[in-house]
Design an enzyme around this catalytic site. Sequence first.
Site, PDB file in Angstrom:
ATOM      1  N   ASP A 250      13.367   6.716  12.101  1.00  0.00           N
ATOM      2  CA  ASP A 250      12.216   6.928  11.661  1.00  0.00           C
ATOM      3  C   ASP A 250      11.308   7.230  13.113  1.00  0.00           C
ATOM      4  OD1 ASP A 250       9.448   6.409  10.996  1.00  0.00           O
ATOM      5  OD2 ASP A 250       9.618   4.555  10.087  1.00  0.00           O
TER       6      ASP A 250
ATOM      7  N   LYS B  76       3.121  11.951  18.069  1.00  0.00           N
ATOM      8  CA  LYS B  76       3.505  12.529  16.868  1.00  0.00           C
ATOM      9  C   LYS B  76       2.382  13.299  16.212  1.00  0.00           C
ATOM     10  CE  LYS B  76       5.591  11.076  12.161  1.00  0.00           C
ATOM     11  NZ  LYS B  76       6.013  10.211  11.389  1.00  0.00           N
TER      12      LYS B  76
ATOM     13  N   GLU C 215       9.708  11.362   4.926  1.00  0.00           N
ATOM     14  CA  GLU C 215       9.522   9.804   4.964  1.00  0.00           C
ATOM     15  C   GLU C 215       9.692   8.972   3.393  1.00  0.00           C
ATOM     16  OE1 GLU C 215       6.168   9.193   7.470  1.00  0.00           O
ATOM     17  OE2 GLU C 215       7.321   9.937   9.081  1.00  0.00           O
TER      18      GLU C 215
ATOM     19  N   ASP D  42       2.109   4.739   1.905  1.00  0.00           N
ATOM     20  CA  ASP D  42       2.592   4.679   3.235  1.00  0.00           C
ATOM     21  C   ASP D  42       1.189   4.383   4.163  1.00  0.00           C
ATOM     22  OD1 ASP D  42       3.302   4.652   5.877  1.00  0.00           O
ATOM     23  OD2 ASP D  42       4.939   6.117   5.578  1.00  0.00           O
TER      24      ASP D  42
HETATM   25  P1  ADP Z   1       3.344   4.056  11.874  1.00  0.00           P
HETATM   26  O1  ADP Z   1       4.507   4.237  10.793  1.00  0.00           O
HETATM   27  O2  ADP Z   1       2.372   4.502  12.032  1.00  0.00           O
HETATM   28  O3  ADP Z   1       4.521   3.809  13.053  1.00  0.00           O
HETATM   29  P2  ADP Z   1       4.020   1.027  11.035  1.00  0.00           P
HETATM   30  O4  ADP Z   1       4.582   1.326   9.551  1.00  0.00           O
HETATM   31  O5  ADP Z   1       4.760   0.579  12.048  1.00  0.00           O
HETATM   32  O6  ADP Z   1       3.174   2.404  11.554  1.00  0.00           O
HETATM   33  O7  ADP Z   1       2.777  -0.056  10.800  1.00  0.00           O
HETATM   34  C1  ADP Z   1       1.985  -0.434  12.122  1.00  0.00           C
HETATM   35  C2  ADP Z   1       0.673  -1.191  11.419  1.00  0.00           C
HETATM   36  O8  ADP Z   1       1.278  -2.389  10.730  1.00  0.00           O
HETATM   37  C3  ADP Z   1      -0.043  -1.834  12.674  1.00  0.00           C
HETATM   38  O9  ADP Z   1      -1.234  -1.551  12.552  1.00  0.00           O
HETATM   39  C4  ADP Z   1       0.442  -3.254  12.397  1.00  0.00           C
HETATM   40  O10 ADP Z   1      -0.796  -4.181  12.995  1.00  0.00           O
HETATM   41  C5  ADP Z   1       0.303  -3.505  10.847  1.00  0.00           C
HETATM   42  N1  ADP Z   1       1.272  -4.737  10.759  1.00  0.00           N
HETATM   43  C6  ADP Z   1       2.603  -4.977  11.240  1.00  0.00           C
HETATM   44  N2  ADP Z   1       2.837  -6.188  10.618  1.00  0.00           N
HETATM   45  C7  ADP Z   1       1.786  -6.443   9.873  1.00  0.00           C
HETATM   46  C8  ADP Z   1       1.359  -7.648   8.998  1.00  0.00           C
HETATM   47  N3  ADP Z   1       2.044  -8.559   8.912  1.00  0.00           N
HETATM   48  N4  ADP Z   1       0.317  -7.831   8.537  1.00  0.00           N
HETATM   49  C9  ADP Z   1      -0.717  -6.563   8.629  1.00  0.00           C
HETATM   50  N5  ADP Z   1      -0.445  -5.629   9.268  1.00  0.00           N
HETATM   51  C10 ADP Z   1       0.548  -5.635   9.830  1.00  0.00           C
HETATM   52 MG    MG Z   2       5.755   5.147   9.254  1.00  0.00          MG
END
Ligand code: ADP
Ligand code: MG
Length: 614
Positions: free
Chosen positions: A23, A87, A187, A211
Amino acid sequence: MAKIGINIATGSLQQAEMIVGIDLGTTHSLVAIIHPESKQATALSEHDASTLVPSVVHFDPAGNAEVGEAAKAYLESDPANTIFSAKRLMGKSYNDLKAQAEYFTYKVIDDQSEALVKVQVGNRFYSPIELSSLVLKELKNRAEHILKTPVSKAVITVPAYFNDAQRQATRDAGKLAGLDVLRIINEPTAASLAYGIGVKKDQDQTVAVYDLGGGTFDVSILHINDGIFEVMSTHGDTYLGGDDMDRAILEYWQADQGLVWEDAAALGGLRLLAEAAKKALGMADTFSVNWQEKTLTITREAFEQAIQPLVDRTLASCAQALQDAGLKAEALDAVIMVGGSTRVPLVKKAVSAFFGKPVNDALNPDEVVALGAAIQADILAGNNKELLLLDITPLSLGIETMGGLMEVLVPRNAKIPSQAAKQYTTQKDGQSGIRISVYQGERDLVVHNRKLAEFNLTGIPGMPAGMPKVEISFMINADGILNVRAKELRSGVSQQIEVKPQYGLTDAEVEAMLMDSITHAKDDMATRALVEARTEGEQLLSVTENFIAKNHGLLTPQEMTDTAQALQNLQMALTMDNKDLIREKAEALNEITRPFAERAMDQAVGGALKGKAI
Ligand code: ADP
Ligand code: MG
């Protein structure tokens, strides 16, 4: 059990290489595999913590790159040399990004506004492909370190809304990182696979994949039938995510508790505190922290109030996606939650209320996409026999020609990639369109085969029947994707369509289709002969009628009577299921009309008699 292969050159045993799922996220990236023992999709982890790698690259003054947590630490202290969200730049020109220029704290170069962007760090220039490849390279290294084996093959995911240029850029980034990218998958498709949707045949499901990541939001409606994943619609906001929630908390502290900060470094620290508050409020009702002699507090209620507008915007996208798919929420079989920000209880509650059903959130939302990619990788490795993914075409691919006959362009067992083309013509004078129906199977009549797609080639300029030269070409790429193109060669009018032929057929189904073609071989041959005779007879009939209508001055009264009689005989024969009779009457008509044709040398007749119409 891993597969064992024998190296023919050396005679030594070697373990088949594992294919990993990746991913490649905007904020985080990670690798997952199918665990060799448990057979479960598993995110690679070290010291029992899953390895979510921040998609951030930092360059030191000498140009050495560091990726991940270490690079993230420089986001506030060295923004010009710290690249995040690469990205977002993939496959983009500066014009595409102009409106968001402020978002990037590093230098995005716009020397030629239509050219693809580059990032300038010091006196060096990096393409988004290079930047992403650094993240992928880091993932590859970590995977090799954890698995203690070389990793060179991967399935990489991209958002459903990525266009060809963005997908190609992702593939190139993989290549540059030393990875053989076996497939790029969406995705939301990966997330569905992780929840077991679409893994088995005979599943007909419609799902919404919601998402909400760090900085982007998208929702996709997928229809999954027989292993084919169709994106019915997708909607979202590429600048909406968890970062906005963190900002909302900071603004709350500013407005409600008189928070002020002096510089960027302080802001960086505060952002991390806000993120910690957001995460803590998933469990606790209130959060407090001391910061520079101040106590910052926020309750869950205040937090939810602050982010309600953000959540509402995502729901508006969901409504739009449903509308674009032509569906009501009730039509959905499941709603899948993806992205770290869906951990926020208000988000789950609001999405569930919007769609009117509980959401799927059993899996770790920041791992599901990688897990699904690992499942797809396992299918490609041939370990999952439920789904068929091949490097040869299991069944013939062709189009419907006149009379419902199957005309094969790519025979079964053809190597992939592969391509083939044939020429066709029109049946009627001035015919401006041709319908192209694509089928898969071994039977002579298309009704017994499986229809894959259908489209129209329109806008053929008016020409006599038989004049247009319509070339139909089939191109199957390495991903097993079939591209069908129809092009009228004289005018250049063309149309094309993409289909995924082998998805959704299991070994057993392919076998059954092959068996059918053998059992029915004799009947099919007889039917084909009859259909061919009838088609040719009908064509001859219409061409002759046309010719007479235009050229009756060339014929004597006797010839007119003879022709009328022969036409009537053929017409009668065409109503009966006797191919020999049809052939006989057609031949008789031909005998009579041959001298006229020679007399007129009408190109149209000549062409129509020679060319094959669809
Ligand atoms: P991306 O797909 O854009 O790379 P992610 O799916 O990894 O993103 O999501 C990252 C986001 O999720 C960040 O803003 C992070 O703060 C948030 N996040 C991670 N854990 C939690 C949680 N327990 N509660 C709320 N937000 C969270
Ligand atoms: Mg993602």
